[in-house]
Design a protein around this motif. Structure first.
Motif, PDB file in Angstrom:
ATOM      1  N   CYS A 146       0.867  -1.178   0.000  1.00  0.00           N
ATOM      2  CA  CYS A 146       0.000   0.000   0.000  1.00  0.00           C
ATOM      3  C   CYS A 146       0.905   1.229   0.000  1.00  0.00           C
ATOM      4  CB  CYS A 146      -0.909  -0.001   1.225  1.00  0.00           C
ATOM      5  SG  CYS A 146      -1.985  -1.441   1.336  1.00  0.00           S
ATOM      6  N   ALA A 148       1.761   5.493  -0.839  1.00  0.00           N
ATOM      7  CA  ALA A 148       1.335   6.883  -0.977  1.00  0.00           C
ATOM      8  C   ALA A 148       2.308   7.582  -1.906  1.00  0.00           C
ATOM      9  CB  ALA A 148       1.328   7.575   0.388  1.00  0.00           C
ATOM     10  N   LEU A 158       3.201   2.688   2.961  1.00  0.00           N
ATOM     11  CA  LEU A 158       2.479   3.205   4.115  1.00  0.00           C
ATOM     12  C   LEU A 158       2.872   2.504   5.413  1.00  0.00           C
ATOM     13  CD1 LEU A 158      -1.076   3.773   2.590  1.00  0.00           C
ATOM     14  CD2 LEU A 158       0.584   5.499   3.321  1.00  0.00           C
ATOM     15  N   TYR A 173      -3.849   6.806  -3.108  1.00  0.00           N
ATOM     16  CA  TYR A 173      -2.955   5.706  -2.751  1.00  0.00           C
ATOM     17  C   TYR A 173      -2.838   4.736  -3.928  1.00  0.00           C
ATOM     18  CZ  TYR A 173      -4.339   7.662   1.724  1.00  0.00           C
ATOM     19  OH  TYR A 173      -4.600   8.531   2.752  1.00  0.00           O
ATOM     20  N   GLU A 244      -4.710   2.677  -8.633  1.00  0.00           N
ATOM     21  CA  GLU A 244      -4.946   3.764  -7.688  1.00  0.00           C
ATOM     22  C   GLU A 244      -6.255   3.530  -6.940  1.00  0.00           C
ATOM     23  OE1 GLU A 244      -4.716   7.398  -9.968  1.00  0.00           O
ATOM     24  OE2 GLU A 244      -2.601   7.632  -9.405  1.00  0.00           O
ATOM     25  N   CYS A 248      -7.326   2.193   1.834  1.00  0.00           N
ATOM     26  CA  CYS A 248      -6.676   0.914   2.091  1.00  0.00           C
ATOM     27  C   CYS A 248      -6.556   0.735   3.606  1.00  0.00           C
ATOM     28  CB  CYS A 248      -5.308   0.813   1.416  1.00  0.00           C
ATOM     29  SG  CYS A 248      -4.170   2.140   1.832  1.00  0.00           S
ATOM     30  N   TYR A 259      -6.613   4.178   5.915  1.00  0.00           N
ATOM     31  CA  TYR A 259      -6.174   5.323   5.111  1.00  0.00           C
ATOM     32  C   TYR A 259      -7.279   5.681   4.119  1.00  0.00           C
ATOM     33  CZ  TYR A 259      -1.317   5.378   6.721  1.00  0.00           C
ATOM     34  OH  TYR A 259      -0.175   5.507   7.478  1.00  0.00           O
ATOM     35  N   TYR A 261      -8.704   8.775   1.207  1.00  0.00           N
ATOM     36  CA  TYR A 261      -8.411   9.956   0.390  1.00  0.00           C
ATOM     37  C   TYR A 261      -9.739  10.546  -0.031  1.00  0.00           C
ATOM     38  CZ  TYR A 261      -6.843  12.943  -3.435  1.00  0.00           C
ATOM     39  OH  TYR A 261      -6.625  14.016  -4.269  1.00  0.00           O
ATOM     40  N   ASN A 268      -5.877  13.708   2.522  1.00  0.00           N
ATOM     41  CA  ASN A 268      -5.463  12.378   2.958  1.00  0.00           C
ATOM     42  C   ASN A 268      -5.723  12.252   4.457  1.00  0.00           C
ATOM     43  OD1 ASN A 268      -3.604  12.977   0.470  1.00  0.00           O
ATOM     44  ND2 ASN A 268      -3.577  10.754   0.752  1.00  0.00           N
TER      45      ASN A 268
END
Length: 469
Positions: A146, A148, A158, A173, A244, A248, A259, A261, A268
Motif C-alpha cells: 500500500c 502513498a 504506508l 494511494y 490507484e 486501504c 487510510y 483519500y 489524505n
C-alpha cells in the motif's frame, strides 16, 4: 490563563466521552437499557452469510501448498479459498494467491480485505493471460504493498510512513502487487525473452559468444522441463500490477490504520486503532484516533466522509420504537416510569428528524448535524461513498462499546479464544443485546462463531440465521 482553562475543559470533555457521558444521554446506561430490553426480545439472532469459496481442484491444491510454503506458511493446506486466495487461519492480511483464474467467482472471507477489490479487478482483467498461462503448472502469489505518493517522486510504503514522515505526499494511494511462482517461472521466462531479444538484435556478435549462447540454451531447457512447450506461453509485459485507490487498510506496529483519500478537497486521512505509529505526523496527512470515536466521527462528518440522512434516522427511530414495544409487554415498568435515557434518546431523535427533513441543502444538514450531541451522530449518518473501507470504519466508532469491540473482528476472535466459558457467555450476551440495526451485524465474527463455536453459542442462548450471499 485562558489557554490553561481551555485545556482543562477539553480534557474534562474527553474524560466524559471516555466514560460514556458526552452530553445528552448516559451511553453506559443506554447499553444497560438495551440489555434489559433484549431479555424480552428472544428472536434476536446473529445473521450468517456464508461466503462463496473456490474449491481447489486436483493438482491445484498441491500447487497452492507450494505457494504457501514459499511464503513461509507451515500449516495445513485448505481445500477452499476466497477470491484473493485467503483462507481461515491465514496470518498475513495482504497476501494474494492465485491458484486458478476461476477463483474470481468467489467472495471475500473477511470483509476487511475488500479494499483489495480494485487491484483484484485489474488483475483478473488486465492480467488474465498471465494467470491463464502460469496457473497451468503453478500458483501465483505476492504481497500487496500500500503506497502513498512520495515527496521525492518515489512511492512511499504506508507501513513505513511513520519512519519517513517527511517523504509523505498528498494524493491517491496505490495498491501494488508483483506476482511470481514458487519456482520463479515468470521472472525466468521474462529474462529468457530478454536474452533472446538481445541475441536477435546483434546475432553475429552474440553467436561468437559461446558462453552467452550456452547460458540462454540452458535456461530455455530448464524452463521447458518444468513448463512444457514454451511456445504455448505469451511473454508477459510485466508481472507488476498497480491500481490507484481512495482507501486501504494497513497494519503497522500493532495498530490498524484506515487510510482514506477524499478527492473533492484532496485530503489524505488516517484513522488509527491502537496507538498511533507516528511520533511526527506527515505534512498533508490528517491523523485521527479511532478510539476517540465520537470526536473522530465528528471530524469525518465535517470532511464529508459521512453524511446525515433523514431516511436513515427515520428507520432508526422505527427500529428502536419497535424494539421497545416488543419488550414492553414483559417489562415491569413502562417507558414513562423508567429507562429515562432511552426515552430521552427517542425524543431527541424525533426532534432531529423533523429538523433534518426541513433542510434540503446538504451543507445545511451537515451544519445542523454537527450541532447535535456527538453520541447521537451514529444514529443518522451514513457513508457518503460506496467504498467498503468507509463502511467498515463506521461501526468501529460506535458510542456503544460492545459494538466497537464486536467489529474489531480479529481482536474479538482472539479475546473469545482466550476467554473462560463464563467470559465467553458474557461476550455473547453483550453482542446479542446491543445489535439494534442490521448494519451492526458483523458477518466476519458471526461466521467464525458459527463455524467454530456453534454448539457453545446455542447453549448460551445465541441463535443463528443463515442467509444466502
Amino acid at each position: 490563563m485562558s489557554i490553561d482553562l481551555q485545556t482543562l475543559a477539553d480534557n474534562h470533555f474527553l474524560k466524559r466521552v471516555a466514560s460514556g457521558k458526552s452530553g445528552y444521554v448516559d451511553t453506559n446506561q443506554l447499553e444497560k437499557d438495551f440489555i434489559a430490553f433484549s431479555a424480552y426480545v428472544p428472536e434476536s439472532q446473529l445473521l450468517v452469510v456464508a461466503p462463496k469459496l473456490y474449491q481447489l481442484q486436483g493438482e491445484e491444491r498441491a500447487r497452492y501448498a507450494a505457494a504457501l510454503q514459499a511464503m513461509g506458511y507451515e500449516g495445513e493446506t485448505p481445500s477452499a479459498i476466497d477470491i484473493s486466495g485467503a483462507f481461515n487461519g491465514q496470518s498475513n492480511p495482504n497476501t494474494i494467491v492465485i491458484a486458478s483464474l476461476n477463483q474470481n467467482v468467489a467472495d471475500h472471507l473477511l470483509s476487511e480485505r475488500q479494499f483489495l477489490n480494485p487491484l483484484l479487478e485489474n488483475l483478473f482483467i488486465d492480467g488474465k493471460k498471465l494467470l491463464m498461462d502460469f496457473t497451468i503448472h503453478s500458483a501465483l502469489y505476492g504481497t500487496v504493498s500500500c503506497l502513498a505518493p512520495g515527496a521525492d517522486g518515489e512511492p512511499l510504503c504506508l507501513e513505513e510512513a511513520h519512519l519517513f514522515p517527511e517523504k509523505f505526499n498528498k494524493g491517491q494511494y496505490t495498491l501494488r502487487l508483483q506476482l511470481e511462482t514458487p519456482e520463479r517461472f515468470v521472472q525466468g521466462f521474462m529474462e529468457l525473452e530478454q536474452a533472446l531479444n538481445a541475441i536477435k538484435a546483434e546475432p553475429k556478435l552474440s553467436l561468437l559468444d559461446k558462453g552467452k549462447v550456452d547460458d540462454v540454451a540452458s535456461k530455455a531447457i530448464a524452463l521447458r522441463r518444468s513448463m512444457g512447450a514454451l511456445s504455448r506461453y505469451e511473454v508477459p509485459e510485466t508481472n507488476v500490477f498497480d491500481v490507484e485507490t481512495n482507501s486501504c487498510i494497513v497494519n503497522c506496529n500493532g495498530s490498524t490504520m484506515f487510510y482514506l483519500y477524499e478527492p473533492t478537497k484532496g485530503r489524505n486521512i488516517a484513522v488509527h486503532f491502537g496507538g498511533s505509529p507516528f511520533t511526527e505526523e506527515p505534512r498533508g496527512l490528517i491523523v485521527l484516533n479511532g478510539e476517540d470515536y465520537q470526536e473522530t466521527l465528528v471530524s469525518l462528518v465535517k470532511m464529508g466522509i459521512f453524511a446525515p440522512s433523514p431516511a436513515l434516522l427515520e428507520s432508526r427511530i422505527t427500529d428502536l420504537t419497535t424494539m421497545y414495544a416488543n419488550a414492553a409487554r414483559g417489562m415491569k415498568k413502562p417507558l414513562s416510569e423508567g429507562y429515562l435515557d432511552f426515552k430521552k434518546l427517542i425524543e431527541k431523535l424525533r426532534e432531529i428528524h423533523t429538523q433534518l427533513c426541513a433542510k434540503a441543502n446538504p451543507e445545511y444538514r451537515k451544519e445542523f448535524a454537527l450541532m447535535q450531541p456527538t453520541e447521537l451522530l451514529e444514529f443518522f449518518v451514513y457513508p457518503a461513498t460506496d467504498d467498503p473501507v468507509v463502511h467498515e470504519l463506521l461501526p468501529r466508532m460506535s458510542w456503544n462499546a460492545s459494538i466497537r469491540e464486536y467489529h474489531d473482528s480479529l481482536g474479538f476472535m482472539d479475546r473469545f479464544e482466550k476467554a473462560t466459558d463464563k467470559q465467553r457467555k458474557d461476550m455473547l450476551v453483550l453482542v446479542k443485546s446491543n445489535i439494534m440495526f442490521s448494519n451492526q451485524q458483523n458477518n466476519n465474527v458471526n461466521l467464525w462463531l458459527y463455524q467454530n463455536h456453534k454448539e457453545f453459542c446455542e447453549k448460551s442462548g445465541i441463535k443463528f440465521k443463515l442467509m444466502e450471499g
